[in-house]
Design an enzyme around this catalytic site. Structure first.
Site, PDB file in Angstrom:
ATOM      1  N   CYS A 116       0.824  -1.231   0.000  1.00  0.00           N
ATOM      2  CA  CYS A 116       0.000   0.000   0.000  1.00  0.00           C
ATOM      3  C   CYS A 116       0.845   1.263   0.000  1.00  0.00           C
ATOM      4  O   CYS A 116       0.360   2.342  -0.336  1.00  0.00           O
ATOM      5  CB  CYS A 116      -0.934  -0.008   1.196  1.00  0.00           C
ATOM      6  SG  CYS A 116      -1.864  -1.529   1.315  1.00  0.00           S
ATOM      7  N   HIS A 256      -3.920   6.635   2.854  1.00  0.00           N
ATOM      8  CA  HIS A 256      -4.266   5.350   2.247  1.00  0.00           C
ATOM      9  C   HIS A 256      -5.676   4.977   2.699  1.00  0.00           C
ATOM     10  O   HIS A 256      -6.027   5.148   3.865  1.00  0.00           O
ATOM     11  CB  HIS A 256      -3.253   4.293   2.690  1.00  0.00           C
ATOM     12  CG  HIS A 256      -3.621   2.917   2.239  1.00  0.00           C
ATOM     13  ND1 HIS A 256      -3.997   2.653   0.935  1.00  0.00           N
ATOM     14  CD2 HIS A 256      -3.696   1.734   2.903  1.00  0.00           C
ATOM     15  CE1 HIS A 256      -4.269   1.362   0.832  1.00  0.00           C
ATOM     16  NE2 HIS A 256      -4.102   0.788   2.001  1.00  0.00           N
ATOM     17  N   ASN A 287     -10.071  -0.576  -0.688  1.00  0.00           N
ATOM     18  CA  ASN A 287      -8.616  -0.522  -0.568  1.00  0.00           C
ATOM     19  C   ASN A 287      -7.981  -1.028  -1.876  1.00  0.00           C
ATOM     20  O   ASN A 287      -8.112  -2.208  -2.217  1.00  0.00           O
ATOM     21  CB  ASN A 287      -8.208  -1.404   0.619  1.00  0.00           C
ATOM     22  CG  ASN A 287      -6.706  -1.448   0.860  1.00  0.00           C
ATOM     23  OD1 ASN A 287      -5.922  -0.999   0.041  1.00  0.00           O
ATOM     24  ND2 ASN A 287      -6.323  -2.021   1.986  1.00  0.00           N
TER      25      ASN A 287
HETATM   26  O1  UT7 Z   1      -4.052  -1.980   3.231  1.00  0.00           O
HETATM   27  C1  UT7 Z   1      -3.204  -2.594   4.149  1.00  0.00           C
HETATM   28  C2  UT7 Z   1      -3.584  -2.270   5.491  1.00  0.00           C
HETATM   29  N1  UT7 Z   1      -4.802  -2.965   5.835  1.00  0.00           N
HETATM   30  C3  UT7 Z   1      -5.509  -2.487   6.797  1.00  0.00           C
HETATM   31  O2  UT7 Z   1      -5.167  -1.440   7.292  1.00  0.00           O
HETATM   32  C4  UT7 Z   1      -6.710  -3.263   7.304  1.00  0.00           C
HETATM   33  C5  UT7 Z   1      -6.731  -3.174   8.812  1.00  0.00           C
HETATM   34  N2  UT7 Z   1      -7.833  -3.930   9.461  1.00  0.00           N
HETATM   35  C6  UT7 Z   1      -9.104  -3.580   9.329  1.00  0.00           C
HETATM   36  O3  UT7 Z   1      -9.475  -2.687   8.595  1.00  0.00           O
HETATM   37  C7  UT7 Z   1     -10.107  -4.333  10.194  1.00  0.00           C
HETATM   38  O4  UT7 Z   1      -9.426  -5.094  11.149  1.00  0.00           O
HETATM   39  C8  UT7 Z   1     -11.059  -5.253   9.377  1.00  0.00           C
HETATM   40  C9  UT7 Z   1     -12.037  -4.404   8.587  1.00  0.00           C
HETATM   41  C10 UT7 Z   1     -10.279  -6.154   8.475  1.00  0.00           C
HETATM   42  C11 UT7 Z   1     -11.893  -6.095  10.348  1.00  0.00           C
HETATM   43  O5  UT7 Z   1     -12.578  -5.276  11.271  1.00  0.00           O
HETATM   44  P1  UT7 Z   1     -12.562  -5.619  12.834  1.00  0.00           P
HETATM   45  O6  UT7 Z   1     -13.400  -4.626  13.493  1.00  0.00           O
HETATM   46  O7  UT7 Z   1     -11.110  -5.729  13.237  1.00  0.00           O
HETATM   47  O8  UT7 Z   1     -13.308  -6.995  12.855  1.00  0.00           O
HETATM   48  P2  UT7 Z   1     -12.803  -8.411  13.384  1.00  0.00           P
HETATM   49  O9  UT7 Z   1     -11.869  -9.016  12.424  1.00  0.00           O
HETATM   50  O10 UT7 Z   1     -12.367  -8.283  14.819  1.00  0.00           O
HETATM   51  O11 UT7 Z   1     -14.157  -9.186  13.386  1.00  0.00           O
HETATM   52  C12 UT7 Z   1     -15.274  -8.799  14.192  1.00  0.00           C
HETATM   53  C13 UT7 Z   1     -16.421  -9.719  13.858  1.00  0.00           C
HETATM   54  C14 UT7 Z   1     -16.028 -11.194  13.836  1.00  0.00           C
HETATM   55  O12 UT7 Z   1     -17.130 -11.934  14.306  1.00  0.00           O
HETATM   56  P3  UT7 Z   1     -17.145 -12.561  15.798  1.00  0.00           P
HETATM   57  O13 UT7 Z   1     -15.937 -13.433  15.849  1.00  0.00           O
HETATM   58  O14 UT7 Z   1     -17.035 -11.369  16.704  1.00  0.00           O
HETATM   59  O15 UT7 Z   1     -18.441 -13.262  15.849  1.00  0.00           O
HETATM   60  C15 UT7 Z   1     -15.844 -11.461  12.370  1.00  0.00           C
HETATM   61  O16 UT7 Z   1     -16.050 -12.818  12.061  1.00  0.00           O
HETATM   62  O17 UT7 Z   1     -16.894  -9.401  12.551  1.00  0.00           O
HETATM   63  C16 UT7 Z   1     -16.922 -10.594  11.770  1.00  0.00           C
HETATM   64  N3  UT7 Z   1     -16.656 -10.252  10.387  1.00  0.00           N
HETATM   65  C17 UT7 Z   1     -17.612  -9.947   9.501  1.00  0.00           C
HETATM   66  N4  UT7 Z   1     -18.950  -9.885   9.623  1.00  0.00           N
HETATM   67  C18 UT7 Z   1     -19.652  -9.546   8.531  1.00  0.00           C
HETATM   68  C19 UT7 Z   1     -15.445 -10.157   9.751  1.00  0.00           C
HETATM   69  N5  UT7 Z   1     -15.623  -9.813   8.474  1.00  0.00           N
HETATM   70  C20 UT7 Z   1     -16.969  -9.674   8.288  1.00  0.00           C
HETATM   71  C21 UT7 Z   1     -17.768  -9.336   7.188  1.00  0.00           C
HETATM   72  N6  UT7 Z   1     -19.096  -9.270   7.350  1.00  0.00           N
HETATM   73  N7  UT7 Z   1     -17.232  -9.055   5.975  1.00  0.00           N
END
Ligand code: UT7
Length: 330
Positions: A116, A256, A287
């Protein structure tokens, strides 16, 4: 021209594929919802390249636009640097394909794999070539077809990414230009965002394909935490080099576009309001890795949000881990 050479942008371009993939479309692919994607990421839709459209095709379209704006042809270029992690092929590089397609002289052309942060790395390399007298005009492109390396069965990642390209032509300028550049890496966290298979560590096999190991894997929560601190530190670092003590002295921050919540947290740390001084287009494109900052810069100028003489901070963070921030006066 007196004093040290100043290097600035004399043309910008972008290309976004026509196909729009909405959150509603994704609801039909994986167990997700428009509400979750909008609230947790700030993304409503993203662009997806055609199957026959590769990274170099998008790069070429963006490059042609930037070169037309700069009023130059391929023969005027002395250097091509492309930031990408989704090249047409591992080799030859995407930059070589551009060199051939643009009718350039046999100039140096190469890709930079800084994920990125690729656009900011490529801009800094081109700036150095021009400052040292090795090039007069350089083409910098950031292009990604992330849809080709996305696991469309994994809701943790497939909702995040999109395809696109942005380009800039660099040359010596009378005033302004790239005022500071602040780049860094931390390879201790290399495993946090990676494409596990396809390289020499784990060459392609039926098993790697079956297990989707050629797609992007990411520990989102860890990356999120590090991204907030590192992007804020990089933006402040690039400003501090210039003696800029407050974000009041710059006109726009172009971050970004990985996650709206990351951008919000970075804006708070840097001391700017999201509404007033931060450029956003994540809602439309998601992204696009290296292409995100390049497309955002092109759109910020095109829309009049950035005017001649404005100081802009570009800041990015990604796999590597890599990061970078540049202060540019347009
Ligand atoms: O470009 C390079 C740099 N990349 C980044 O900067 C990305 C950085 N990370 C993020 O943007 C976030 O961590 C994500 C958007 C990837 C994820 O968000 P989060 O708030 O960290 O969610 P999480 O991974 O902790 O998941 C929370 C919940 C989980 O469910 P449980 O275990 O709490 O029941 C996931 O399974 O959300 C669930 N989940 C989803 N639900 C619906 C994860 N993805 C999805 C989805 N739709 N697409």
């Amino acid at each position: 021209m007196s004093g040290a050479t100043k290097v600035g942008i004399i043309g910008l371009g972008k290309y976004l594929p026509e196909k729009v993939l909405t959150n509603a479309d994704l609801e039909r692919l994986v167990d997700t919802s428009d509400e979750w994607i909008t609230e947790r990421c700030g993304i409503k839709e993203r662009r997806i390249a055609r199957p026959d459209e590769a990274t170099s095709d998008m790069a070429l379209a963006a490059a042609r636009q930037a070169m037309a704006q700069a009023g130059i042809t391929g023969e005027d270029l002395d250097l091509i640097v492309v930031g990408t992690i989704s090249p047409d092929t591992e080799f030859p590089s995407t930059a070589c394909l551009l060199q051939g397609a643009l009718g350039c002289r046999p100039i140096p052309a190469f890709d930079v794999a800084a994920a990125c942060s690729g656009f900011l790395y490529a801009l800094t390399i081109a700036e150095s070539f021009i400052k040292s007298g090795k090039a007069r005009r350089a083409l910098v492109v950031a292009a990604e077809k992330l849809s080709a390396i996305t696991d469309w069965t994994n809701r943790n990642t497939c909702v995040l990414f999109g395809d696109g390209a942005g380009a800039a032509v660099l040359s010596a300028v009378e005033s302004g230009g790239i005022l500071s550049s602040y780049l860094g890496t931390d390879g201790k966290h290399a495993e946090l965002i990676t494409q596990p298979a396809g390289g020499s560590r784990r060459p392609a096999t039926h098993e790697t394909v079956d297990k989707h190991l050629h797609a992007i894997t990411m520990n989102g929560t860890e990356v999120f935490k590090i991204a907030v601190k590192t992007m804020a530190d990089a933006a402040l670092g690039a400003m501090n080099v210039l003696g800029v003590r407050s974000a009041d002295e710059v006109d726009l921050i172009i971050p970004h576009q990985a996650n709206i919540r990351i951008i919000q947290a970075v804006a708070k740390r840097v001391g700017v309001s999201l509404e007033g001084k931060v450029f956003l287009n994540i809602e439309k494109y998601g992204n696009m890795s290296a292409a995100s900052t390049a497309v955002a810069l092109a759109e910020a100028v095109e829309s009049g949000r950035v005017k001649k003489g404005d100081k802009v901070v570009l800041v990015a963070f990604g796999s590597g881990l890599t990061w970078g921030a540049l202060v540019i006066q347009l």
